[in-house]
Design an enzyme around this catalytic site. Sequence first.
Site, PDB file in Angstrom:
ATOM      1  N   GLY A  24       0.872  -1.278  -0.061  1.00  0.00           N
ATOM      2  CA  GLY A  24      -0.170  -0.033  -0.082  1.00  0.00           C
ATOM      3  C   GLY A  24       1.010   1.192  -0.071  1.00  0.00           C
ATOM      4  O   GLY A  24       0.330   2.186   0.171  1.00  0.00           O
ATOM      5  N   ASN A  26       1.712   3.011  -2.558  1.00  0.00           N
ATOM      6  CA  ASN A  26       1.361   4.167  -3.720  1.00  0.00           C
ATOM      7  C   ASN A  26       0.110   4.119  -3.028  1.00  0.00           C
ATOM      8  O   ASN A  26      -0.149   5.725  -3.094  1.00  0.00           O
ATOM      9  CB  ASN A  26       1.172   3.197  -5.037  1.00  0.00           C
ATOM     10  CG  ASN A  26       2.493   3.004  -5.739  1.00  0.00           C
ATOM     11  OD1 ASN A  26       3.020   4.161  -6.089  1.00  0.00           O
ATOM     12  ND2 ASN A  26       3.052   1.780  -5.782  1.00  0.00           N
ATOM     13  N   MET A 104      -3.043  -7.339  -7.897  1.00  0.00           N
ATOM     14  CA  MET A 104      -2.086  -8.556  -8.823  1.00  0.00           C
ATOM     15  C   MET A 104      -3.065  -9.544  -9.344  1.00  0.00           C
ATOM     16  O   MET A 104      -3.140 -10.708  -9.536  1.00  0.00           O
ATOM     17  CB  MET A 104      -1.407  -9.417  -7.849  1.00  0.00           C
ATOM     18  CG  MET A 104      -0.148  -8.356  -7.189  1.00  0.00           C
ATOM     19  SD  MET A 104       0.701  -7.180  -8.088  1.00  0.00           S
ATOM     20  CE  MET A 104       1.771  -8.220  -8.805  1.00  0.00           C
ATOM     21  N   ASN A 121      -3.719   2.098 -13.809  1.00  0.00           N
ATOM     22  CA  ASN A 121      -2.783   1.160 -13.147  1.00  0.00           C
ATOM     23  C   ASN A 121      -1.193   1.636 -13.027  1.00  0.00           C
ATOM     24  O   ASN A 121      -1.028   2.439 -13.862  1.00  0.00           O
ATOM     25  CB  ASN A 121      -2.704  -0.119 -13.863  1.00  0.00           C
ATOM     26  CG  ASN A 121      -1.699  -1.171 -13.177  1.00  0.00           C
ATOM     27  OD1 ASN A 121      -1.908  -1.426 -11.936  1.00  0.00           O
ATOM     28  ND2 ASN A 121      -0.940  -1.878 -13.987  1.00  0.00           N
ATOM     29  N   HIS A 123       2.646   0.188 -13.042  1.00  0.00           N
ATOM     30  CA  HIS A 123       3.458  -0.937 -13.297  1.00  0.00           C
ATOM     31  C   HIS A 123       4.971  -0.425 -13.308  1.00  0.00           C
ATOM     32  O   HIS A 123       5.467   0.574 -13.691  1.00  0.00           O
ATOM     33  CB  HIS A 123       3.281  -1.208 -14.659  1.00  0.00           C
ATOM     34  CG  HIS A 123       3.783  -2.478 -15.038  1.00  0.00           C
ATOM     35  ND1 HIS A 123       3.446  -3.902 -14.602  1.00  0.00           N
ATOM     36  CD2 HIS A 123       5.042  -2.843 -15.727  1.00  0.00           C
ATOM     37  CE1 HIS A 123       4.374  -4.795 -14.884  1.00  0.00           C
ATOM     38  NE2 HIS A 123       5.299  -4.306 -15.665  1.00  0.00           N
TER      39      HIS A 123
HETATM   40  C1  GAR Z   1       4.477  -1.575  -6.995  1.00  0.00           C
HETATM   41  O1  GAR Z   1       5.519  -1.520  -7.062  1.00  0.00           O
HETATM   42  C2  GAR Z   1       3.580  -1.610  -8.275  1.00  0.00           C
HETATM   43  O2  GAR Z   1       4.167  -1.123  -9.478  1.00  0.00           O
HETATM   44  C3  GAR Z   1       3.526  -3.297  -8.413  1.00  0.00           C
HETATM   45  O3  GAR Z   1       3.231  -3.577  -7.203  1.00  0.00           O
HETATM   46  C4  GAR Z   1       3.843  -2.689  -6.144  1.00  0.00           C
HETATM   47  C5  GAR Z   1       2.869  -2.306  -4.976  1.00  0.00           C
HETATM   48  O4  GAR Z   1       3.247  -1.590  -3.937  1.00  0.00           O
HETATM   49  N1  GAR Z   1       2.547  -3.531  -9.400  1.00  0.00           N
HETATM   50  C6  GAR Z   1       2.450  -4.593 -10.308  1.00  0.00           C
HETATM   51  O5  GAR Z   1       3.612  -5.147 -10.283  1.00  0.00           O
HETATM   52  C7  GAR Z   1       1.532  -4.833 -11.291  1.00  0.00           C
HETATM   53  N2  GAR Z   1       1.873  -5.654 -12.450  1.00  0.00           N
HETATM   54  P1  GAR Z   1       2.679  -0.863  -2.985  1.00  0.00           P
HETATM   55  O6  GAR Z   1       1.681  -1.731  -2.437  1.00  0.00           O
HETATM   56  O7  GAR Z   1       3.444  -0.639  -1.924  1.00  0.00           O
HETATM   57  O8  GAR Z   1       1.868   0.119  -3.514  1.00  0.00           O
END
Ligand code: GAR
Length: 216
Positions: A24, A26, A104, A121, A123
Amino acid sequence: MSANATDKNSASRLRLAVLGSGNGSNMQAILEAISNGSLAAEITCVISDVADAGILARAKAASIPQHYISAEPFRTKLDGEAEKQYLNVLNDYDTELIVLAGFMRIIKAGMLRAFQHRIINIHPSLLPAFPGLHAWRQALDYGTKITGCTVHFVDEGTDTGPIIIQRHVPVLDDDTIESLHARIQQQEHIAYPEALRLISENKLRVKNRRVLINNS
Ligand code: GAR
């Protein structure tokens, strides 16, 4: 401030629903942008497919309504009954924009139709390089010298939708999976609030695959 002005401010705040499966960070960066006044938005709810996800704990700490909704029996997509349950909650909160923040699962046709052009989204790579899982590991294994992050609209493909913003980071010789992911995440925490600001200020126009930014 008059009552009218207050109403107008709350009416002009973009209503976001954040979906995530992980830590979480982001979502936290988006919350910080809202509280420091750089983003006119509101996170109305957080939904996770993982019962003990950090994103739910962070939402709780920030007094944002949180929902755990299992997406079983599917492993990699959001479909069927689970998709319906997600849509019910999203509609309950009058969601204007769905923000995928480490969610995911692949979004399928039902949700794409219900929120056409209203799902974004983040990535952890410079798309179209390294779509899918563990993009930072893919970059290290491949040996690229630069990678980064991409904020994009979601379409029916995996990480294929029109690109809103990208930020790059160097890949260093002594990088590990952890150090590279941490460097990418620093840029994600800038890119996501910035992309949301552009959307909230109505500054984006999508022309075929290109997202044009009107910064005037
Ligand atoms: C982030 O780095 C995001 O880019 C990645 O998951 C992480 C979540 O971090 N997303 C993917 O790989 C989607 N294909 P967070 O939960 O700390 O925000």
